[in-house]
Design a protein around this motif. Structure first.
Motif: not given
Length: 532
Positions: A497-499, A459-463
């Motif tokens: 997955s980190w953001a 995933a590409s998480p939003i902060i």
């Protein structure tokens, strides 16, 4: 008698959606009795009664938007008999109207002739629009108007808007001249609804004129029958073809008449025509009709964005457009962690706790943050200071019916594993039911999104601003891996997955932090060495 004013129900909240009335007009309610449930941008809030009394008016329907510091309902105190005795004498005009439940925002007033007039209040006509220019009146004072008939064209700073009549009646006053500015939420014109209009003598005079045409006879009954749901565009189409909306079967929700229903109604007389048509033309006409039908039935469904979804939309846009996101992914072997959880699960259940993997993720994160406090910090608005937070309040994204909510477990660093598990269970149930408190939604310092519970690996998480980091957990997969002896074995692999906010977190920092967190999860017994 007094209006109950909707109080402040959360920091920065100026409006809410009325989800459900728990009382009806005429009900006697007790002090602190729940009266209504409203949905703010963040949570479902229950509104209690301020004192014992009788509900005389509900100003909004379920689904309407109510403003903070505006009347929500009208309440008559019943502790003393004097208050009740004064009510009928003080408002004789209300007995003229037979519509006590009408949610009109403007009070009714009597004309010299005794007719009860109503002000049409200019509604919201666009986000952020507070006034508009009156371009053209389509009616004049004294004109008869029908329900949803165009009354006036107004120009906002974005578009021309057509204002329609809320119900049938007679226009008594136009409050603005053309080219004047009209204010939103202020009276635009006054009218006498047809169900309260002139006495029988006057109605009898207006009846002979339209006898030559059958269509004008329809409006006489509009005041006594329930309003049929249909959009202004559909009603305009009905008027153009001199149809009666009551004769058209609605296929939409709650019997709503759609454009396709009107067009289908217009085609109903056509079946008698084929007997007079040549045989060669009938199949062609039928094929053409069938070819056109799907296009008319496919109408877009419009749903307003409100409450939690509206808040999520605003915060996600702000975060994605102002924070440079740095994405970092890693695989974590959780085979031993799953085994430990299965070992501890019976004892946790015996104590009434539900032990999932989330408490382990949170405790391991709180330990890793002790070594890398930058991940638990926040930036000031000017991006000139880093504020290191004293407690680790870990948020978890919950997919609720109302939308995405992110309650947080406070002080994870000081809670036991069972304490974290109990908080995770409580907050998850509260969020899914829409009853999570404002306190549980505030003060988060870092967030976990368990998207893998639904599916997906990366995933590409939003902060979740003002936080500076978020991690998305993918689904756990059984994958082949080499053991210490070089043999291929089955292992449970979790992809994360980190953001990170790249203004203060670089790749090296997030990689080292993730390695520490990963070490605790792959060897969960090592956490015992660091638990305080």
């Amino acid at each position: 008698m007094s209006d109950f004013i909707l109080p402040d129900i959360g920091e920065g909240i100026v409006e809410c959606e009325l989800v459900k009335w728990l009382v009806a007009e005429g009900d006697i309610i007790e002090e602190d009795q729940p009266v209504a449930e409203v949905m703010t941008d963040k949570a479902l809030v229950e509104i209690p009664a301020p004192y014992k009394g009788k509900v005389t008016r509900l100003y909004h329907k379920e689904g309407d938007i109510a403003k903070v510091h505006a009347p929500l309902f009208e309440l008559v105190e019943v502790d003393g008999e004097g208050g009740q005795d004064e009510t009928p004498a003080a408002k004789p005009a209300e007995t003229v109207s037979e519509e006590p439940a009408t949610p009109e925002p403007a009070p009714a007033a009597k004309t010299d002739a005794g007719d009860v007039t109503e002000d049409f209040i200019l509604p919201d006509i666009g986000e952020g629009i507070v006034e508009c220019e009156v371009v053209e009146w389509r009616v004049a004072e004294g004109d008869e108007i029908e329900e949803d008939q165009p009354v006036v064209d107004v120009m906002t700073d974005k578009a021309m808007v057509e204002i329609t009549a809320p119900k049938a009646g007679r226009v008594t006053k136009l409050y603005h001249q053309q080219q004047e500015m009209a204010r939103v939420h202020a009276p635009l014109f006054a009218f006498i609804p047809r169900d309260r209009d002139e006495p029988a003598e006057t109605k009898a005079e207006s009846r002979p004129a339209p006898e030559s045409a059958p269509a004008p006879a329809k409006p006489v009954a509009t005041g006594n029958r329930p309003r049929i749901p249909a959009s202004p565009a559909v009603r305009r189409l009905v008027r153009e073809h001199n149809l009666d909306l009551a004769n058209i079967a609605g296929s939409g929700k709650d019997g709503r008449v759609l454009k396709a229903d009107v067009l289908a109604h217009l085609e109903q007389p056509a079946p008698s025509a084929p007997s007079r048509q040549p045989a060669s033309e009938a199949p062609a006409a039928k094929a053409d009709s069938e070819h056109r039908k799907p296009g008319r039935e496919l109408e877009a469904r419009v749903e307003p964005i409100r409450g939690v979804r509206a808040a999520m939309a605003r915060s996600m846009v702000a975060s994605a457009t102002t924070i440079p996101h740095f994405i970092y992914s890693e695989d974590i072997d959780v085979t031993d962690l799953l085994a430990l959880r299965e070992q501890l699960k019976p004892e946790a259940e015996a104590r009434g706790s539900r032990l999932t993997l989330m408490p382990f993720f949170m405790k391991a994160m709180a330990l890793a943050i002790q070594e890398f406090p930058l991940l638990n910090s926040q930036l000031n608005d000017d991006v000139t200071e880093i504020h290191y937070q004293p407690h680790c309040n870990i948020g978890m994204a919950v997919d609720s019916k109302a939308g995405l909510m992110v309650p947080n477990v406070k002080g994870v660093e000081s809670l036991t594993l069972l304490g974290v598990a109990d908080e995770v269970t409580r907050l998850t149930e509260a969020a899914r039911s829409g009853r999570v408190s404002q306190e549980d939604l505030k003060g988060g310092t870092i967030t976990i999104s368990n998207i893998g519970a639904l599916g997906g690996t990366y995933a590409s998480p939003i902060i979740n601003a003002p936080e500076v980091a978020i991690v998305a957990l993918g689904r756990t997969q059984k994958l082949p891996r080499f053991d210490a002896n070089g043999n291929v074995v089955e292992r449970a692999i979790l992809t994360v997955s980190w953001a990170g906010d790249h203004r203060i977190i670089d790749g090296g920092t997030i990689a080292r932090f993730c390695n520490r967190w990963k070490g605790y999860l792959e060897s969960p017994q090592s956490m015992l060495l660091h638990l305080g």
